[in-house]
Design an enzyme around this catalytic site. Structure first.
Site, PDB file in Angstrom:
ATOM      1  CE  LYS A 157      31.973  34.276  48.190  1.00 48.02           C
ATOM      2  NZ  LYS A 157      32.483  35.433  47.477  1.00 48.02           N
ATOM      3  N   GLY A 213      39.225  39.054  42.125  1.00 53.28           N
ATOM      4  CA  GLY A 213      39.915  40.334  42.008  1.00 53.28           C
ATOM      5  C   GLY A 213      40.751  40.495  40.752  1.00 53.28           C
ATOM      6  CB  ALA A 232      35.348  35.499  41.749  1.00 55.86           C
ATOM      7  N   GLY A 233      35.792  37.714  39.505  1.00 55.68           N
ATOM      8  CA  GLY A 233      36.424  37.915  38.212  1.00 55.68           C
ATOM      9  C   GLY A 233      35.876  39.050  37.368  1.00 55.68           C
ATOM     10  CG  ASN A 275      34.376  43.564  47.323  1.00 58.57           C
ATOM     11  OD1 ASN A 275      34.303  43.123  48.449  1.00 58.57           O
ATOM     12  ND2 ASN A 275      34.776  44.803  47.123  1.00 58.57           N
ATOM     13  CB  THR A 276      37.930  43.718  43.152  1.00 59.61           C
ATOM     14  OG1 THR A 276      38.153  42.831  44.247  1.00 59.61           O
ATOM     15  CG2 THR A 276      39.194  44.523  42.897  1.00 59.61           C
TER      16      THR A 276
END
Lengths: 66, 274
Positions: free
Chosen positions: B110, B171, B202-203, B224-225
């Protein structure tokens, strides 16, 4: 002799191979990758790859990330 | 079947049964991470490359000891890199670490090349430069990038195995801020190549963000977050699994058009009237 490992100056009393260096730090070879002066040292050559004075060694591992 | 209709996702050398790719960062413990991975139903987890600690090494615990190589493909990232040179260096280290390790994932990466530490937004010029080097070096490259359609086209032309536009900053939990940009990217990248993978990376903040992203027609979600930072991460991992599947199924099923006025569901004929 002095070498740099992950940015830290390390003093060695005798010449070491990468395999011996990892052993000295208690690092499992299958869990890391090693660079010597910006060149990757292939894992299968750790036993022969010698560390010379002034070498900059990087030892990296995987950590959590996204 | 291509990525448009199939429920599994083909990217580069791998076929993923789940369209959810999850991270390994920010968990309170490695045990919790493992439970969340299990609950997410994912087959693919991202990991970052960092200097090994020379002292005080977490009493010998390595993150890989909590990731089953038979169950998960590793996707090494170049997170924290701010130039093409750093990206290439870290990608090669990740590949070396996986080579001969018993884990799958040595042949892909990635690519993350960031612009600054405040926004963590992708730096497009460095991203393209690094991509070209990595492709020449034999990597299958999944490229984290901004939701700019022209940039995405250039990245695909340069040989990216998948394009991964950010829904919103890493995040931030703002979801997909510009769904129309994603729609245009999908149209442009897939018009002559319907199986070409586009992933929102993301986001994502909560399950509906993932479902909405999938309903747009993207091929997968990387997050992830949203899981690691939830009050109950394991429950959120379950939610993300269902949201990704629901969004995918809804996309394949085809939603009804939006209309301004009502259309009755029950027949007019035979109503009981005076």
């Amino acid at each position: 002799m002095e070498i740099t490992v992950n940015g830290q100056t390390i003093k060695l009393d005798e010449p070491l191979t990468i395999a011996q260096l990892l052993q000295r730090f208690g690092i499992e070879p299958l869990r890391v990758a090693v660079e010597k002066n910006r060149d990757i040292v292939p894992r299968k050559t750790y036993a022969e790859a010698a560390v010379a004075p002034g070498d900059a060694i990087e030892i990296v591992t995987f950590v959590g990330g996204g | 079947m291509n990525n448009l209709t199939s429920l599994s996702l083909k990217i580069g050398p791998y076929s993923l049964a789940s369209r959810l790719i999850v991270g390994t960062g920010k968990y309170a413990s490695l045990e919790l991470m493992q439970q969340c991975h299990d609950a997410s139903g994912s087959n693919c987890v991202t990991v970052a490359v960092r200097r090994e600690r020379l002292v005080d090494k977490n009493s010998g615990r390595n993150i890989l000891d909590f990731i089953d190589p038979k169950r998960y493909i590793l996707l090494p990232n170049t997170a924290g890199c701010f130039s093409a040179d750093e990206v290439v260096r870290v990608a090669r280290l990740g590949r070396e670490m996986l080579t001969g390790s018993g884990y799958r994932g040595a042949d892909w990466v990635k690519l993350e090349c960031l612009g600054d530490t405040k926004t963590l937004l992708p730096e497009p010029i460095g991203t393209l430069e690094a991509l070209k080097v990595l492709v020449k070096d034999g990597f299958q490259v999944l490229v984290y990038c901004s939701d700019d359609v022209m940039l995405c086209k250039r990245l695909k032309e340069a040989g990216a195995a998948a394009i991964m536009p950010a829904g919103s900053p890493i995040g931030s939990g703002q979801g997909v801020l510009n769904p129309n940009a994603i729609r245009i990217i999908l149209e442009e990248l897939k018009q002559s190549d319907p199986g070409y993978p586009v992933i929102v990376d993301a986001g994502v903040g909560t399950a509906s963000d993932a479902a909405l992203a999938m309903e747009l027609g993207i091929d997968g979600v990387l997050l992830n977050t949203a899981i690691a930072g939830a009050r109950d991460p394991v429950a959120m991992a379950h939610a993300m699994r269902h949201a990704t599947e629901a969004g995918r199924l809804a996309c394949v099923a085809g939603r009804i058009p939006r209309k301004l006025y009502a259309t009755a569901s029950s027949p007019w004929e035979g109503r009981v009237t005076a």
